[in-house]
Write a protein that holds these residues in place. Structure first.
Motif, PDB file in Angstrom:
ATOM      1  N   GLY A  54     -58.714  -4.073  17.858  1.00  0.00           N
ATOM      2  CA  GLY A  54     -59.888  -3.835  17.018  1.00  0.00           C
ATOM      3  C   GLY A  54     -59.575  -3.857  15.540  1.00  0.00           C
ATOM      4  N   ALA A  55     -58.460  -4.436  15.153  1.00  0.00           N
ATOM      5  CA  ALA A  55     -58.064  -4.565  13.739  1.00  0.00           C
ATOM      6  C   ALA A  55     -57.864  -3.216  13.058  1.00  0.00           C
ATOM      7  CB  ALA A  55     -59.066  -5.417  12.967  1.00  0.00           C
ATOM      8  N   MET A  56     -57.514  -2.202  13.840  1.00  0.00           N
ATOM      9  CA  MET A  56     -57.219  -0.888  13.269  1.00  0.00           C
ATOM     10  C   MET A  56     -55.709  -0.743  13.101  1.00  0.00           C
ATOM     11  SD  MET A  56     -60.150   0.486  12.795  1.00  0.00           S
ATOM     12  CE  MET A  56     -59.928   2.233  12.553  1.00  0.00           C
ATOM     13  N   VAL A  57     -55.312  -0.025  12.065  1.00  0.00           N
ATOM     14  CA  VAL A  57     -53.903   0.257  11.818  1.00  0.00           C
ATOM     15  C   VAL A  57     -53.663   1.716  12.183  1.00  0.00           C
ATOM     16  CG1 VAL A  57     -52.079   0.349  10.081  1.00  0.00           C
ATOM     17  CG2 VAL A  57     -53.817  -1.455   9.969  1.00  0.00           C
ATOM     18  N   VAL A  58     -52.632   1.947  12.973  1.00  0.00           N
ATOM     19  CA  VAL A  58     -52.305   3.296  13.421  1.00  0.00           C
ATOM     20  C   VAL A  58     -50.822   3.575  13.184  1.00  0.00           C
ATOM     21  CG1 VAL A  58     -54.124   3.334  15.168  1.00  0.00           C
ATOM     22  CG2 VAL A  58     -51.847   2.547  15.788  1.00  0.00           C
ATOM     23  N   VAL A  59     -50.486   4.854  13.148  1.00  0.00           N
ATOM     24  CA  VAL A  59     -49.100   5.278  12.991  1.00  0.00           C
ATOM     25  C   VAL A  59     -48.454   5.329  14.373  1.00  0.00           C
ATOM     26  CG1 VAL A  59     -47.612   7.182  12.245  1.00  0.00           C
ATOM     27  CG2 VAL A  59     -49.626   6.584  10.912  1.00  0.00           C
ATOM     28  N   THR A  60     -47.239   4.836  14.463  1.00  0.00           N
ATOM     29  CA  THR A  60     -46.486   4.868  15.715  1.00  0.00           C
ATOM     30  C   THR A  60     -45.826   6.235  15.881  1.00  0.00           C
ATOM     31  OG1 THR A  60     -44.439   4.124  14.686  1.00  0.00           O
ATOM     32  CG2 THR A  60     -45.963   2.405  15.500  1.00  0.00           C
ATOM     33  N   GLU A  61     -45.262   6.463  17.048  1.00  0.00           N
ATOM     34  CA  GLU A  61     -44.523   7.705  17.267  1.00  0.00           C
ATOM     35  C   GLU A  61     -43.318   7.770  16.330  1.00  0.00           C
ATOM     36  OE1 GLU A  61     -43.711  11.380  18.151  1.00  0.00           O
ATOM     37  OE2 GLU A  61     -45.522  10.365  18.837  1.00  0.00           O
TER      38      GLU A  61
END
Length: 74
Positions: A54-61
């Motif tokens: 969905g073209a979202m940027v998230v932080v990884t673990e």
């Protein structure tokens, strides 16, 4: 990464950790024309953030652990 770049990458990852952000918003806010300030690229290359569905940027673990190690996330 140099010390200044590390600090800026921390700021970027912390900002995204507050809530997932649309890729377009991240790039608009963090893109730079300076070849020595590759903040977005450094965060991605280090595995701290990813472009999710969905073209979202998230932080990884890994990104969350890095923030915790620097006192930026509890």
């Amino acid at each position: 990464m140099g010390e200044a770049a590390d600090s800026l990458v921390l700021d970027l990852v912390e900002w995204i950790a507050r809530e997932p952000r649309p890729y377009s918003e991240v790039i608009a806010a963090w893109r730079t024309s300076c070849p020595r300030l590759t903040i977005w690229e450094d965060a991605v290359d280090s595995g701290y953030v990813v472009r999710a569905t969905g073209a979202m940027v998230v932080v990884t673990e890994d990104g969350r652990q890095w923030l915790r190690a620097h006192g930026r996330l509890s």
